[in-house]
Scaffold this motif. Structure first.
Motif, PDB file in Angstrom:
ATOM      1  N   VAL A  22      45.314  13.605 -31.811  1.00 14.63           N
ATOM      2  CA  VAL A  22      45.574  12.165 -31.934  1.00 14.63           C
ATOM      3  C   VAL A  22      47.015  11.977 -31.457  1.00 14.63           C
ATOM      4  O   VAL A  22      47.932  12.525 -32.068  1.00 14.63           O
ATOM      5  CB  VAL A  22      45.465  11.687 -33.409  1.00 14.63           C
ATOM      6  CG1 VAL A  22      45.758  10.200 -33.528  1.00 14.63           C
ATOM      7  CG2 VAL A  22      44.107  12.046 -34.010  1.00 14.63           C
ATOM      8  N   SER A  46      47.932   1.572 -43.445  1.00 15.94           N
ATOM      9  CA  SER A  46      47.217   2.456 -42.517  1.00 15.94           C
ATOM     10  C   SER A  46      45.922   2.963 -43.140  1.00 15.94           C
ATOM     11  O   SER A  46      44.994   3.341 -42.432  1.00 15.94           O
ATOM     12  CB  SER A  46      48.098   3.648 -42.119  1.00 15.94           C
ATOM     13  OG  SER A  46      48.343   4.475 -43.234  1.00 15.94           O
ATOM     14  N   THR A  49      45.795   8.805 -46.757  1.00 15.39           N
ATOM     15  CA  THR A  49      46.245   9.395 -48.028  1.00 15.39           C
ATOM     16  C   THR A  49      47.652   9.972 -47.885  1.00 15.39           C
ATOM     17  O   THR A  49      48.469   9.876 -48.787  1.00 15.39           O
ATOM     18  CB  THR A  49      45.287  10.548 -48.428  1.00 15.39           C
ATOM     19  OG1 THR A  49      43.956  10.080 -48.313  1.00 15.39           O
ATOM     20  CG2 THR A  49      45.552  11.034 -49.824  1.00 15.39           C
TER      21      THR A  49
HETATM   22  O1  4BW Z   1      42.111   4.322 -41.200  1.00 11.33           O
HETATM   23  C1  4BW Z   1      41.221   5.168 -40.973  1.00 11.33           C
HETATM   24  N1  4BW Z   1      40.528   5.133 -39.794  1.00 11.33           N
HETATM   25  C2  4BW Z   1      39.555   6.061 -39.519  1.00 11.33           C
HETATM   26  N2  4BW Z   1      38.918   6.011 -38.346  1.00 11.33           N
HETATM   27  N3  4BW Z   1      39.215   7.072 -40.381  1.00 11.33           N
HETATM   28  C3  4BW Z   1      39.847   7.117 -41.569  1.00 11.33           C
HETATM   29  C4  4BW Z   1      40.862   6.214 -41.902  1.00 11.33           C
HETATM   30  N4  4BW Z   1      41.349   6.568 -43.110  1.00 11.33           N
HETATM   31  C5  4BW Z   1      40.621   7.657 -43.531  1.00 11.33           C
HETATM   32  N5  4BW Z   1      39.702   7.977 -42.589  1.00 11.33           N
HETATM   33  C6  4BW Z   1      38.703   9.061 -42.722  1.00 11.33           C
HETATM   34  C7  4BW Z   1      38.921  10.112 -41.636  1.00 11.33           C
HETATM   35  O2  4BW Z   1      37.704  10.781 -41.394  1.00 11.33           O
HETATM   36  O3  4BW Z   1      38.915   9.736 -44.006  1.00 11.33           O
HETATM   37  C8  4BW Z   1      39.336  11.086 -43.747  1.00 11.33           C
HETATM   38  C9  4BW Z   1      40.402  11.483 -44.741  1.00 11.33           C
HETATM   39  O4  4BW Z   1      41.581  10.683 -44.547  1.00 11.33           O
HETATM   40  P1  4BW Z   1      42.947  11.009 -45.244  1.00 11.33           P
HETATM   41  O5  4BW Z   1      43.555  12.245 -44.447  1.00 11.33           O
HETATM   42  O6  4BW Z   1      42.684  11.545 -46.652  1.00 11.33           O
HETATM   43  O7  4BW Z   1      43.822   9.819 -45.149  1.00 11.33           O
HETATM   44  C10 4BW Z   1      39.877  11.083 -42.317  1.00 11.33           C
HETATM   45  O8  4BW Z   1      39.793  12.422 -41.834  1.00 11.33           O
HETATM   46  P2  4BW Z   1      40.659  12.897 -40.567  1.00 11.33           P
HETATM   47  O9  4BW Z   1      40.535  11.931 -39.449  1.00 11.33           O
HETATM   48  O10 4BW Z   1      40.260  14.334 -40.332  1.00 11.33           O
HETATM   49  O11 4BW Z   1      42.162  12.855 -41.052  1.00 11.33           O
HETATM   50  C11 4BW Z   1      42.713  13.866 -41.917  1.00 11.33           C
HETATM   51  C12 4BW Z   1      44.031  13.425 -42.451  1.00 11.33           C
HETATM   52  O12 4BW Z   1      44.962  13.321 -41.374  1.00 11.33           O
HETATM   53  C13 4BW Z   1      43.999  12.057 -43.115  1.00 11.33           C
HETATM   54  C14 4BW Z   1      45.440  11.625 -42.974  1.00 11.33           C
HETATM   55  O13 4BW Z   1      46.251  12.259 -43.981  1.00 11.33           O
HETATM   56  C15 4BW Z   1      45.841  12.225 -41.615  1.00 11.33           C
HETATM   57  N6  4BW Z   1      45.669  11.276 -40.498  1.00 11.33           N
HETATM   58  C16 4BW Z   1      44.585  11.134 -39.699  1.00 11.33           C
HETATM   59  N7  4BW Z   1      44.783  10.215 -38.739  1.00 11.33           N
HETATM   60  C17 4BW Z   1      46.037   9.755 -38.913  1.00 11.33           C
HETATM   61  C18 4BW Z   1      46.602  10.431 -40.042  1.00 11.33           C
HETATM   62  N8  4BW Z   1      47.852  10.183 -40.462  1.00 11.33           N
HETATM   63  C19 4BW Z   1      48.562   9.245 -39.784  1.00 11.33           C
HETATM   64  N9  4BW Z   1      48.103   8.550 -38.699  1.00 11.33           N
HETATM   65  C20 4BW Z   1      46.847   8.773 -38.228  1.00 11.33           C
HETATM   66  N10 4BW Z   1      46.389   8.094 -37.146  1.00 11.33           N
END
Ligand code: 4BW
Length: 148
Positions: A22, A46, A49
């Protein structure tokens, strides 16, 4: 053949992590000196977590999450909301954050993703260029197994 053997024998382990990253423009982050109320706002807006903490040179310093922030303002009898503006991100964040160079292989990112939801990707000058998420790792593996 087991799943692990199949993965090891396949090209999926050789994929460079940059392809699955990303990019930094799409990553929510905060800076060391930001007050906690700003960090909480970014986290809530956003929806994530936890997010990376960067310095002014765009280097990764740690990560901060909603749970850490709430824990830091927990008083004996009430949530001490005024602390949100007194404390800075650097007072509360954890410096334990998984990171990898952009030229590392997918295999290393896969291993780190067992214990970490995201891995910070750095260039050769250690500047932050993006995140490798568990989601992108699982999506690649799913794509690979759907084809075979
Ligand atoms: O806002 C969101 N948009 C989308 N498309 N998916 C989301 C969103 N919030 C949560 N999710 C989903 C994703 O599948 O829940 C999963 C757990 O989210 P998390 O951990 O506990 O906030 C997400 O899994 P992931 O995409 O594998 O992301 C793993 C972790 O990586 C997230 C967050 O801590 C971080 N992360 C991911 N995208 C990010 C980010 N941190 C900042 N900016 C981003 N764009």
């Amino acid at each position: 053949m087991t799943l692990l053997q199949t993965l090891k024998n396949s090209q999926v382990m050789d994929n460079e992590i940059q392809e699955l990253m990303v990019p930094h423009e799409r990553v929510a982050h905060v800076q060391l000196k930001n007050p906690l109320d700003h960090a909480l706002l970014v986290l809530i807006k956003s929806g994530y977590t936890a997010i990376p903490v960067l310095d002014t040179d765009y280097k990764v310093c740690g990560q901060i999450g909603k749970a850490q922030i709430l824990d830091s303002i927990l008083g004996i009898e009430r949530m001490e909301m005024e602390r949100l503006h007194d404390y800075k991100v650097e007072d509360v964040m954890t410096t334990k954050v998984p990171r990898l160079n952009k030229d590392e292989t997918f295999g290393k990112a896969l291993m780190l993703s067992i214990n970490h939801p995201f891995v910070c990707i750095e260039d050769d000058d250690k500047a932050f260029i993006g995140l490798m998420t568990r989601r992108s790792i699982l999506a690649l593996i799913h794509r690979y197994f759907s084809k075979s």
